[in-house]
Design an enzyme around this catalytic site. Structure first.
Site, PDB file in Angstrom:
ATOM      1  N   HIS A 185       0.800  -1.228   0.000  1.00 55.24           N
ATOM      2  CA  HIS A 185       0.000   0.000   0.000  1.00 55.24           C
ATOM      3  C   HIS A 185       0.833   1.280   0.000  1.00 55.24           C
ATOM      4  CE1 HIS A 185      -3.937  -2.038   1.569  1.00 55.24           C
ATOM      5  NE2 HIS A 185      -3.333  -2.735   0.637  1.00 55.24           N
ATOM      6  N   TYR A 299     -10.479  -7.641   5.830  1.00 59.38           N
ATOM      7  CA  TYR A 299      -9.981  -9.008   5.874  1.00 59.38           C
ATOM      8  C   TYR A 299      -9.937  -9.436   7.339  1.00 59.38           C
ATOM      9  CZ  TYR A 299      -8.330  -8.573   1.061  1.00 59.38           C
ATOM     10  OH  TYR A 299      -8.247  -8.403  -0.301  1.00 59.38           O
TER      11      TYR A 299
END
Ligand SMILES: [Ca+2]
Length: 420
Positions: A185, A299
């Protein structure tokens, strides 16, 4: 009405391979000319070169093509050949694992490149001061990450003058703050606005909370001047506890950014968590919600729970700018361009987006702030970036250890060796 530009071609998706005898009695696969189908007609796919995990590309005014490779190389493709690595590129952190999202990332040229020769690179650098000991963390998406094998690091943007096969006078103009551990990221698309300022997409580094912290430039779209200084009309200039480089916030990991040539507005796509990739119209000072709201879910560590952690939607508060469209199943957007060329007249004004996990080129027909039509053109490859050449062809790069540079034209159009 949009009609097919070629109606007589029968499209066959996928590569057709012929097995031919090799000099040593083995067989070797030779790719036959490939055609993929789209709603507007068949596309001819031509392989121009193969690179190691290519990430970004930019055409020079003379028609040569700059390409980055994640392990840390900048190359020039011209006259059918790929150059040796350009010298002078900053040292990058790249661990070479499947979860590695760092390394050398995007490339852009100055709007005044013809005069100043300035090339901009986004990449991941190590912190000058490394902690004395780093333990192991459990990242449930990438498995057990042993951070003795990682370093404290963050994204940066540098620029230098391209002289021959060398970047000179390289200077760092922007850095992610703070530096963190982990391989994911970073964001890091580079895009020049019409007014000459530079947009940088800056991912949340999988740290979630910094995306809402205006004192950090993680999880943001950033706007700076090409020399790294802060434009005075940025939305948080002079605000207590806020960084002046922040343009918009609440972003997760923006890997696609494009400016609509008809309006000058900035569009960006970001990876959602579990589901919920987003297309956003990026406006100064707005909050795009991550990680407080999302159209996807977190997640979850399978060792703790089999259920995914739900995240409230964007509509729960007026404070959040909801996406123009969210994508579930996801597209994993990377790279985007508004099509303005002549070769695909039906696509003029459409936003074309590269898709990683979707292995597609996604075409979005925009009517104002609405997506009127979405088409996923099956490319059978992870598409990392897409640009348009002056003649209207598309160039895409494939995210793979042996990742191809491909040229897309309407099937039946003449093949050329120059990207122009
Ligand atoms: Ca959002």
């Amino acid at each position: 009405m949009r009609s097919s530009w070629i109606t007589r071609v029968t499209a066959t998706a996928g590569t057709v391979f012929a097995l031919v005898p090799h000099a040593f009695g083995q067989t070797q696969a030779i790719a036959a000319p490939e055609v993929v189908s789209s709603n507007s007609g068949a596309l001819h796919v031509e392989r121009l070169a193969t690179l190691e995990f290519p990430w970004g590309m930019e055409l020079l005014p003379d028609g040569r093509l700059l390409l980055t490779e994640k392990p840390g190389r900048l190359r020039i493709w011209a006259n059918g050949a790929l150059s040796e690595p350009v010298r002078g590129v900053p040292e990058v952190v790249y661990r070479g694992t499947s979860s590695e999202q760092g390394g050398l990332l995007d490339v852009a040229i100055d709007p005044d490149f013809a005069r100043n020769r300035l090339v901009y690179l986004s990449y991941v650098e190590a912190a000058e001061q490394q902690p004395p000991s780093i333990g192991a963390i459990d990242d449930f998406r990438f498995g057990e990450l042993d951070l003795t094998d990682d370093v404290l690091r963050g994204g940066a943007v540098a620029r230098g003058r391209l002289v021959g096969d060398e970047l000179r006078d390289v200077e760092v103009i922007w850095r992610q703050v703070p530096k963190t551990v982990g391989r994911g990221h970073f964001g890091h698309r580079l895009l020049f606005a019409r007014d000459g300022s530079l947009f940088i997409t800056s991912g949340d580094r999988m740290q979630f909370a910094p995306a809402q912290d205006l004192g950090s430039n993680l999880g943001k779209v950033v706007r700076i001047r090409p020399d790294g200084s802060i434009p005075e009309d940025n939305p948080f200039v002079g605000k207590d506890g806020a960084r002046g480089d922040v343009w918009s916030y609440g972003h997760r990991n923006v890997l696609s950014a494009a400016i609509d040539p008809s309006s000058g507005r900035l569009w960006a796509l970001e990876m959602g968590p579990l589901g919920g990739d987003e297309l956003n119209l990026v406006e100064p000072g707005r909050n795009y919600g991550w990680p407080l709201v999302s159209n996807g879910d977190h997640y979850t560590r399978p060792s703790i729970s089999s259920a995914h952690t739900l995240i409230p939607g964007h509509g729960t508060s007026e404070a959040y700018r909801a996406p123009i469209r969210s994508f579930t199943p996801v597209i994993s957007p990377s790279g985007a361009v508004f099509y303005t060329g002549a070769l695909f007249p039906q696509w003029r004004g459409d936003l074309l987006v590269g898709g990683l996990s979707s292995q597609a080129l996604i075409r979005l027909v925009l009517h104002g702030e609405r997506v009127a039509l979405e088409e996923r053109i099956d490319m059978k490859r992870r598409i990392r970036d897409v640009i348009q050449t002056p003649d209207g062809a598309l160039l895409v790069i494939v995210d793979a250890e042996k990742g191809d540079l491909l040229r897309l034209t309407p099937a039946g159009a003449p093949s050329r060796q120059s990207p122009r």
